[in-house]
Write a protein that holds these residues in place. Sequence first.
Motif, PDB file in Angstrom:
ATOM      1  N   GLU A   1       3.535  -3.411  10.471  1.00 38.75           N
ATOM      2  CA  GLU A   1       4.495  -3.084   9.419  1.00 38.75           C
ATOM      3  C   GLU A   1       4.276  -1.670   8.898  1.00 38.75           C
ATOM      4  O   GLU A   1       5.236  -0.938   8.633  1.00 38.75           O
ATOM      5  N   ALA A   2       3.006  -1.269   8.741  1.00 39.89           N
ATOM      6  CA  ALA A   2       2.721   0.082   8.277  1.00 39.89           C
ATOM      7  C   ALA A   2       3.230   1.122   9.266  1.00 39.89           C
ATOM      8  O   ALA A   2       3.752   2.182   8.874  1.00 39.89           O
TER       9      ALA A   2
ATOM     10  N   THR B   1       1.891  -2.344  -0.380  1.00 36.14           N
ATOM     11  CA  THR B   1       0.482  -2.642  -0.165  1.00 36.14           C
ATOM     12  C   THR B   1       0.344  -3.961   0.582  1.00 36.14           C
ATOM     13  O   THR B   1       1.317  -4.721   0.707  1.00 36.14           O
ATOM     14  N   GLU B   2      -0.880  -4.229   1.074  1.00 34.91           N
ATOM     15  CA  GLU B   2      -1.188  -5.435   1.843  1.00 34.91           C
ATOM     16  C   GLU B   2      -0.258  -5.576   3.045  1.00 34.91           C
ATOM     17  O   GLU B   2       0.295  -6.624   3.337  1.00 34.91           O
ATOM     18  N   LEU B   3      -0.074  -4.484   3.743  1.00 34.76           N
ATOM     19  CA  LEU B   3       0.762  -4.474   4.939  1.00 34.76           C
ATOM     20  C   LEU B   3      -0.099  -4.658   6.174  1.00 34.76           C
ATOM     21  O   LEU B   3      -1.272  -4.272   6.202  1.00 34.76           O
ATOM     22  N   SER B   4       0.494  -5.256   7.194  1.00 33.01           N
ATOM     23  CA  SER B   4      -0.172  -5.300   8.488  1.00 33.01           C
ATOM     24  C   SER B   4      -0.011  -3.943   9.167  1.00 33.01           C
ATOM     25  O   SER B   4       0.820  -3.119   8.776  1.00 33.01           O
ATOM     26  N   LEU B   5      -0.826  -3.725  10.209  1.00 29.63           N
ATOM     27  CA  LEU B   5      -0.755  -2.428  10.885  1.00 29.63           C
ATOM     28  C   LEU B   5       0.603  -2.212  11.541  1.00 29.63           C
ATOM     29  O   LEU B   5       1.116  -1.088  11.587  1.00 29.63           O
TER      30      LEU B   5
ATOM     31  N   GLY C   1      -7.287   1.792   4.456  1.00 34.42           N
ATOM     32  CA  GLY C   1      -7.346   1.433   5.867  1.00 34.42           C
ATOM     33  C   GLY C   1      -5.998   1.269   6.522  1.00 34.42           C
ATOM     34  O   GLY C   1      -5.869   0.555   7.532  1.00 34.42           O
ATOM     35  N   GLY C   2      -4.973   1.906   5.994  1.00 32.52           N
ATOM     36  CA  GLY C   2      -3.647   1.816   6.585  1.00 32.52           C
ATOM     37  C   GLY C   2      -2.809   0.669   6.069  1.00 32.52           C
ATOM     38  O   GLY C   2      -1.681   0.478   6.530  1.00 32.52           O
ATOM     39  N   THR C   3      -3.317  -0.108   5.103  1.00 35.28           N
ATOM     40  CA  THR C   3      -2.554  -1.237   4.570  1.00 35.28           C
ATOM     41  C   THR C   3      -1.738  -0.871   3.337  1.00 35.28           C
ATOM     42  O   THR C   3      -0.961  -1.696   2.858  1.00 35.28           O
ATOM     43  N   ALA C   4      -1.904   0.324   2.806  1.00 38.31           N
ATOM     44  CA  ALA C   4      -1.159   0.768   1.630  1.00 38.31           C
ATOM     45  C   ALA C   4      -0.528   2.122   1.920  1.00 38.31           C
ATOM     46  O   ALA C   4      -1.145   2.988   2.555  1.00 38.31           O
ATOM     47  N   ILE C   5       0.698   2.307   1.464  1.00 38.96           N
ATOM     48  CA  ILE C   5       1.454   3.543   1.691  1.00 38.96           C
ATOM     49  C   ILE C   5       1.837   4.119   0.337  1.00 38.96           C
ATOM     50  O   ILE C   5       2.394   3.413  -0.516  1.00 38.96           O
TER      51      ILE C   5
ATOM     52  N   ASP D   1      17.050  -1.412   5.957  1.00 40.71           N
ATOM     53  CA  ASP D   1      16.596  -1.584   7.336  1.00 40.71           C
ATOM     54  C   ASP D   1      15.712  -2.816   7.521  1.00 40.71           C
ATOM     55  O   ASP D   1      15.051  -2.953   8.552  1.00 40.71           O
ATOM     56  N   ASN D   2      15.676  -3.702   6.502  1.00 40.81           N
ATOM     57  CA  ASN D   2      14.888  -4.935   6.561  1.00 40.81           C
ATOM     58  C   ASN D   2      13.405  -4.635   6.759  1.00 40.81           C
ATOM     59  O   ASN D   2      12.726  -5.241   7.593  1.00 40.81           O
ATOM     60  N   LEU D   3      12.916  -3.682   5.996  1.00 39.98           N
ATOM     61  CA  LEU D   3      11.494  -3.345   6.022  1.00 39.98           C
ATOM     62  C   LEU D   3      10.928  -3.522   4.622  1.00 39.98           C
ATOM     63  O   LEU D   3      11.587  -3.168   3.636  1.00 39.98           O
ATOM     64  N   PRO D   4       9.728  -4.080   4.475  1.00 37.61           N
ATOM     65  CA  PRO D   4       8.835  -4.578   5.524  1.00 37.61           C
ATOM     66  C   PRO D   4       9.427  -5.779   6.255  1.00 37.61           C
ATOM     67  O   PRO D   4      10.116  -6.594   5.657  1.00 37.61           O
ATOM     68  N   SER D   5       9.107  -5.883   7.520  1.00 32.32           N
ATOM     69  CA  SER D   5       9.689  -6.925   8.364  1.00 32.32           C
ATOM     70  C   SER D   5       9.141  -8.301   8.072  1.00 32.32           C
ATOM     71  O   SER D   5       9.650  -9.293   8.581  1.00 32.32           O
TER      72      SER D   5
END
Length: 545
Positions: free
Chosen positions: A40-41, A34-38, A60-64, A81-85
């Motif tokens: 990162e999402a 959650t609270e991801l940038s677009l 709004g695309g900030t949570a998966i 894979d070092n995500l979230p970046s």
Amino acid sequence: MRLVAILGITAGVTIALVLMASGMGRADKALLYTELSLKEAGEISARLEQMNVKYELRSGGTAIFVDRDKIQSAKMTLAADNLPSSASIGYDIFDQANSMGQTTFTQNINKLRALQGELERTITTLDGVEAARVLLVLPERQLFQTKTEKAKASVTIKLGTNSIGHRQTTAIQHLVASAVPGLTTRSVTIIDDTGRVLSDGNDDAEGNATSGRRADIEDALRNKIRHVLTSITGQAGVEVQVNVELDRDRITEKSTVFDPDGQVVISSSTSEQNSDDKDQAQNGAVTVGGNVPGASNASATDPGSSSITSATTETINYGVSKTETTRVFHSGMIKRLSIAVNVDGVAGVDADGNPTWAPRTTEEMVQIENLVKSAVGFDLARKDQVQVTNLRFSKPTPLEVDENGDKPGFNKNDIMRMIELGILAIVSIVMVLFLGRPLITALFSGGGSLVGGPGALAIAGAGSAVATGVGNSGAMPQLPGASGANPGQAALPAPDALGGFEDPGLDVSRIEGQVKASSVKKVAGIVESHPEESMSILRTWLHEA
């Protein structure tokens, strides 16, 4: 039309049951990030598609959200894979990039990023800190430059609680200052995510040390009081607040004290001097012969004057004992104590099982106050204050927990899932009982329904005509049991105007157009018991029609 309606309703119920079954077997969605940038999402979504993991974007695309049974494997794969970046990058940046062809500027920037990332990772391990961001300003020393600027650092932290203590703030300052060459604690500024300045880089180091000492003294005194009173009031029966006023002045005091009774002889010296002087009488004239050595002088035998002198001198040095004292009073000495203690009363249960509360006696309160004063080192000369009160604590009503009903392995999501499945099962059972069962009954009793239809009305009308003797031909066969043929058998009821049967025990106005069940059953019983005669009558009716 009735068959079409039955088939349509049956198909609808079947589709509803299939949809419910598919919904019950579908895996529940759980939050992945959650609270991801677009950006990162988008990166995480692309990686999930490569992993063939179904996901859902919300907020709004900030949570998966992904299937709950795949959330752990998805996190592990994304972390590889070092995500979230947006996670901090430490010295592992040098493992990812190829050093061949990089300029000195690029290497220096990567080194700065790695140092900042390592500090961020370390700061987030502290209690109460959820996230951290570190910015370092490391000036480069130029050639032929004798004076350079000092290194500086700014730290932004996101707190898990409302605030953190001075001890954690000081620890962050020392951590950053020790990890960066040429950086001092006075050059580290710390703020939180709300914009509050937790530690200004321009603060006095001695003042910060005094503030830290004050917090340490207050914590120590508070723990002492609680440790003493816990055995009397219980763990939740006492509240303590301590306010320490420190003297921030630094004083150096020197004193010299002489002891007049402590005289000691250091040195002593004595000198004695004796002298003897004699003078002869000079009666004759002074001649050359008289001054020649060895010449006889007639007047030498004449007596003259004489003097004898004796002198004695004694010197004694005394040392007086003295004491020289140098006292240095550092800043942070306790100047005054103010302590407030609130003690709960005595809780109990009456004969009916209701909770009771009673205040403590005056003797108990005096004893508690004396214990508090002894624990903190109460000093009346410093004008210390200790206030002990006895008030009832406001305690929430405890929840009743059935220990026997505890089910390990179930969490809130599992309980909600079970409730959802139970509701779907109840809805499915209700649909089967109130919709499916009548439809199945109607399908399996199709012959009876046809008998109760227009054909049944025709059969009933013909039977009534035969029973009354009204017809086109007197040779028309009659149904067995009709009136006039055998008075011992029951006759068919007379038809009404609509072609049905009139039964005195039933109200036609209430049924409104439907064939009476009792008449239909009687006709059906006659037909089943005499099939040959019934078929003969039907052929005659068809021939006449």
